[in-house]
Design a protein around this motif. Structure first.
Motif, mmCIF file in Angstrom:
data_model
loop_
_atom_site.group_PDB
_atom_site.id
_atom_site.type_symbol
_atom_site.label_atom_id
_atom_site.label_comp_id
_atom_site.label_asym_id
_atom_site.label_seq_id
_atom_site.Cartn_x
_atom_site.Cartn_y
_atom_site.Cartn_z
ATOM 1 N N GLU A 239 0.845 -1.198 -0.014
ATOM 2 C CA GLU A 239 0.005 0.037 -0.012
ATOM 3 C C GLU A 239 0.901 1.133 0.007
ATOM 4 N N SER A 240 1.850 1.244 0.763
ATOM 5 C CA SER A 240 2.792 2.342 0.815
ATOM 6 C C SER A 240 3.392 2.599 -0.572
ATOM 7 N N ALA A 241 3.852 1.421 -1.256
ATOM 8 C CA ALA A 241 4.476 1.515 -2.561
ATOM 9 C C ALA A 241 3.542 2.123 -3.532
ATOM 10 N N LYS A 242 2.164 1.752 -3.360
ATOM 11 C CA LYS A 242 1.053 2.279 -4.418
ATOM 12 C C LYS A 242 0.996 3.596 -4.279
ATOM 13 N N ASP A 243 1.123 4.136 -2.995
ATOM 14 C CA ASP A 243 1.059 5.441 -2.724
ATOM 15 C C ASP A 243 2.081 6.281 -3.498
ATOM 16 N N PHE A 244 3.201 5.836 -3.516
ATOM 17 C CA PHE A 244 4.304 6.771 -4.310
ATOM 18 C C PHE A 244 3.915 6.553 -5.992
ATOM 19 N N LEU A 245 3.541 5.327 -6.253
ATOM 20 C CA LEU A 245 3.171 5.391 -7.669
ATOM 21 C C LEU A 245 1.762 6.195 -8.056
ATOM 22 N N ARG A 246 0.752 6.139 -7.319
ATOM 23 C CA ARG A 246 -0.417 7.083 -7.520
ATOM 24 C C ARG A 246 0.257 8.526 -7.573
ATOM 25 N N LYS A 247 1.242 8.963 -6.902
ATOM 26 C CA LYS A 247 1.625 10.645 -6.954
ATOM 27 C C LYS A 247 2.270 10.642 -8.270
ATOM 28 N N ILE A 248 3.003 9.708 -8.896
ATOM 29 C CA ILE A 248 3.491 9.782 -10.164
ATOM 30 C C ILE A 248 2.553 9.899 -11.277
ATOM 31 N N VAL A 249 1.188 8.910 -11.053
ATOM 32 C CA VAL A 249 0.117 9.031 -12.120
ATOM 33 C C VAL A 249 -0.734 10.360 -12.066
ATOM 34 N N GLU A 250 -0.804 10.750 -10.659
ATOM 35 C CA GLU A 250 -1.376 12.067 -10.542
ATOM 36 C C GLU A 250 -0.705 13.107 -11.251
ATOM 37 N N GLU A 251 0.455 13.135 -10.899
ATOM 38 C CA GLU A 251 1.003 14.179 -11.566
ATOM 39 C C GLU A 251 1.164 14.324 -13.015
ATOM 40 N N VAL A 252 1.329 12.910 -13.658
ATOM 41 C CA VAL A 252 1.396 12.808 -15.232
ATOM 42 C C VAL A 252 -0.004 13.086 -15.727
ATOM 43 N N GLU A 253 -1.138 13.118 -14.933
ATOM 44 C CA GLU A 253 -2.376 13.221 -15.664
ATOM 45 C C GLU A 253 -2.726 14.840 -15.408
ATOM 46 N N ASP A 254 -2.340 15.415 -14.178
ATOM 47 C CA ASP A 254 -2.759 16.701 -13.877
ATOM 48 C C ASP A 254 -1.852 17.782 -14.188
ATOM 49 N N ASN A 255 -0.319 17.472 -14.588
ATOM 50 C CA ASN A 255 0.624 18.588 -14.803
ATOM 51 C C ASN A 255 0.704 18.954 -16.165
ATOM 52 N N GLN A 256 -0.143 19.493 -16.688
ATOM 53 C CA GLN A 256 -0.267 19.774 -18.120
ATOM 54 C C GLN A 256 1.078 20.178 -18.821
ATOM 55 N N LYS A 257 1.674 21.228 -18.021
ATOM 56 C CA LYS A 257 3.097 21.801 -18.750
ATOM 57 C C LYS A 257 3.921 20.629 -18.728
ATOM 58 N N LEU A 258 4.013 19.708 -17.974
ATOM 59 C CA LEU A 258 4.945 18.499 -17.979
ATOM 60 C C LEU A 258 4.584 17.627 -19.128
ATOM 61 N N ILE A 259 3.315 17.478 -19.473
ATOM 62 C CA ILE A 259 2.752 16.534 -20.557
ATOM 63 C C ILE A 259 3.021 17.216 -21.872
ATOM 64 N N LYS B 194 -5.371 1.131 -22.715
ATOM 65 C CA LYS B 194 -4.106 1.472 -22.041
ATOM 66 C C LYS B 194 -3.400 0.068 -21.980
ATOM 67 N N VAL B 195 -2.309 0.159 -22.173
ATOM 68 C CA VAL B 195 -1.423 -1.344 -21.792
ATOM 69 C C VAL B 195 -1.492 -1.500 -20.294
ATOM 70 N N SER B 196 -1.274 -0.517 -19.469
ATOM 71 C CA SER B 196 -1.360 -0.929 -17.836
ATOM 72 C C SER B 196 -1.173 0.754 -17.254
ATOM 73 N N TRP B 197 -2.203 1.058 -16.594
ATOM 74 C CA TRP B 197 -2.343 2.424 -15.943
ATOM 75 C C TRP B 197 -3.049 1.880 -14.870
ATOM 76 N N LYS B 198 -2.235 1.350 -13.701
ATOM 77 C CA LYS B 198 -3.141 1.183 -12.254
ATOM 78 C C LYS B 198 -2.061 1.513 -11.162
ATOM 79 N N ASP B 199 -2.361 1.456 -9.922
ATOM 80 C CA ASP B 199 -1.639 1.671 -9.021
ATOM 81 C C ASP B 199 -0.505 0.751 -8.546
ATOM 82 N N THR B 200 -0.591 -0.376 -9.445
ATOM 83 C CA THR B 200 0.615 -1.275 -9.033
ATOM 84 C C THR B 200 1.513 -1.293 -10.209
ATOM 85 N N ASP B 201 1.041 -0.884 -11.375
ATOM 86 C CA ASP B 201 1.970 -1.067 -12.723
ATOM 87 C C ASP B 201 1.479 0.017 -13.871
ATOM 88 N N ILE B 202 2.648 0.750 -14.167
ATOM 89 C CA ILE B 202 2.098 1.648 -15.238
ATOM 90 C C ILE B 202 3.192 1.574 -16.506
#
Length: 551
Positions: free
Chosen positions: A133-153, A169-177
């Protein structure tokens, strides 16, 4: 332009005066020029930030950092640059003990991972934390940033999700992106299965280990042993033959936490194999003895001093990364060590050997320990032998035979519980076989040693007074036993248990001021026959035994 299109354009232009058409074309040209310049500008920005991690942070992640960086953040930025240009360097294994609340996870587990993926240094990253669960939280932050940070994208469209031929999508979940650019990140908790993981033809290129322990983990010796073993045998075996990058960040929550064990063990994790280890503190002291905050803008000294005053123990561990003794660590900082041997001759010394058994059937069983001590004529006890390792019963017996031949032991005590009695028969049989084929016979008495009750109380009660008064000292090369006792009860308990057996045997039996030689001579002179015993008894009563033959 074909004739049909040409006629259509001429028809449109014929509806407007020439000056209007000229203005329209000029505006269109200007917009196209500005768009091209904007594209060139963003390309320049992209190239600049991929060369400089600090610029990458400022350009896309300023919302995380509202004030100037301090010592720890600036050092981490330099550390991240060490991982650049993977193709032209050896694998790097970086271990950093960092102050809690100083932004380590944001810088390392979010920003650094994306930067090194975008540079092409890492293509397959495994994020590891204390739990899944802790590792998922780190991955979720990456997903959130990629989805919401328009300048980055906008600047890095390769961070969009990868799409397969079916438009999914090939894989876009909280355990594997999986990113459009081909890179992949998966999340795993400690002790999760990770062997055999691949990203197409690529094996993992980096392990990001962030906060590998929880408070509940470090109080369980068995849990921590499994975690050490998993780290060495599963995590560190990943990657290609060339090796895998490791980036571990932690806070010193206990002496036996994974990060602290890796940091402290230079034999298993040496610098010449790529291990780069360092600790940071929230409060440092300058050359004049004055304290200062290593991040004054984000954690002012006044605030840190207040935290330290309110809870000095937690502050020392989580902000200063200091290894402090727990309340029940009774040996911490008390152990005296010496250079073996303590004497040139064992004459007048009493040597005893203690054995703590582990009769598991495989390598995941507990450790077994063989520990010997020698008591000097003055009463000081020296640990003279220790052999602590994970092994099967037959190997314990073989190693015990070797130990019995090394010193002139007076007695050997072996742990005896309900399921271990058969080992006593095994070792006695081995000794018989040994004595049949060797001139140097093993004549050491083998006795059972009771090991019931509360082990921690028994070990602490028996050994702590001796250690504290320097009446029990350890060899300076007994690394495992020293660490087990110094961190007791948070590391191995088997070595201290065997040490307690040996010390207990030092305290049992008849105590005499006579020399060992005189005692043995007296024993040899004792009557051996029943008639002699009766005669001596009659003499002690003042009766002549010759007057009463056969009595």
């Amino acid at each position: 332009m074909n004739q049909k299109t040409k006629r259509k354009v001429e028809s449109i232009f014929s509806k407007y005066p020439p000056e209007v058409i000229e203005l329209g074309l000029a505006k269109l040209t200007q917009e196209r020029r500005e768009f091209a310049e904007q594209i060139d500008s963003r390309k320049t920005v992209r190239a600049r930030v991929l060369q400089n991690f600090r610029e990458f942070l400022k350009e896309y992640f300023g919302h995380y950092f509202s004030c100037e960086f301090g010592t720890q953040q600036n050092e981490l930025i330099r550390d991240v640059h060490k991982f650049a240009n993977k193709k032209n360097r050896s694998p790097i294994k970086l271990v950093r003990a960092l102050s809690r609340g100083f932004g380590k996870s944001t810088i390392l587990s979010l920003c650094a991972v994306l930067w090194l993926i975008l540079r092409g240094d890492w293509s397959f990253v495994i994020m590891i934390s204390s739990t899944l669960e802790s590792a998922k939280d780190f991955l979720r932050k990456i997903v959130e940033e990629v989805e919401d940070n328009q300048k980055l994208i906008d600047d890095f469209p390769e961070l969009n999700p990868a799409i397969d031929r079916k438009g999914q999508k090939v894989s876009w979940k909280d355990t594997d992106i999986v990113f459009r650019g081909g890179a992949r990140i998966i999340a795993k908790g400690f002790l999760n299965a990770i062997r055999g993981k691949r990203n197409k033809q690529h094996r993992p290129s980096a392990l990001i280990i962030d906060d590998p322990d929880e408070e509940k983990d470090v109080v369980s010796e068995s849990t921590m042993r499994r975690k050490y073993r998993w780290f060495d045998r599963a995590a560190m075996k990943l990657g290609s033959g060339w090796g895998i990058d490791v980036l571990m960040s932690y806070t010193t929550i206990a002496p036996n936490c994974v990060g602290e064990v890796v940091f402290a063990d230079d034999d298993k994790y040496p610098a010449d194999e790529g291990w780069d280890k360092k600790k940071f503190k929230a409060i440092e002291t300058d050359s004049n003895g004055k304290e200062y905050s290593t991040w004054e803008e984000g954690a002012p000294l006044a605030q840190l001093l207040k935290e330290r005053e309110q809870d000095p123990i937690t502050f020392a561990r989580e902000k200063q990364n200091e290894v402090l003794a727990e309340v029940d660590q009774r040996f911490k900082g008390l152990i005296e060590r010496y250079h073996f041997p303590p004497t040139d001759s064992w004459k007048g010394w009493r040597l005893t050997l203690g054995v703590d058994l582990s009769l598991g059937k495989n390598e995941k069983s507990d450790l077994s320990a063989i520990v010997g001590t020698a008591r000097s004529p003055e009463g000081k006890i020296f640990e003279i032998f220790s052999d602590i390792q994970r092994r099967r019963p037959d190997k314990i017996a073989d190693d015990l035979i070797i130990a019995l031949t090394l010193f002139p032991w007076e007695v050997c005590g072996i742990e005896e519980t309900g399921n271990q009695e058969h080992f006593h028969f095994l070792i006695r049989d081995r000794i018989k076989e040994y004595n049949k084929t060797h001139e140097d016979k093993i004549l050491v008495p083998i006795v059972p040693v009771e090991s019931g009750g509360d082990k921690e109380k028994r070990v602490t009660g028996a050994l702590q007074p001796l250690v504290a008064t320097k009446l029990l000292v350890l060899r300076d090369d007994s690394k495992i036993l020293y660490k087990d006792l110094d961190e007791y009860p948070y590391f191995g308990k088997d070595g201290p248990d065997a040490l307690e057996f040996s010390v207990r045997l030092q305290r049992t039996g008849t105590v005499s001021t006579r020399s060992k030689e005189s005692i043995e001579a007296a024993r040899a002179a004792k009557p051996k026959k029943l008639a002699d015993i009766r005669g001596n008894r009659m003499k002690s009563m003042g009766i002549d035994p010759d007057l009463y033959p056969g009595k």
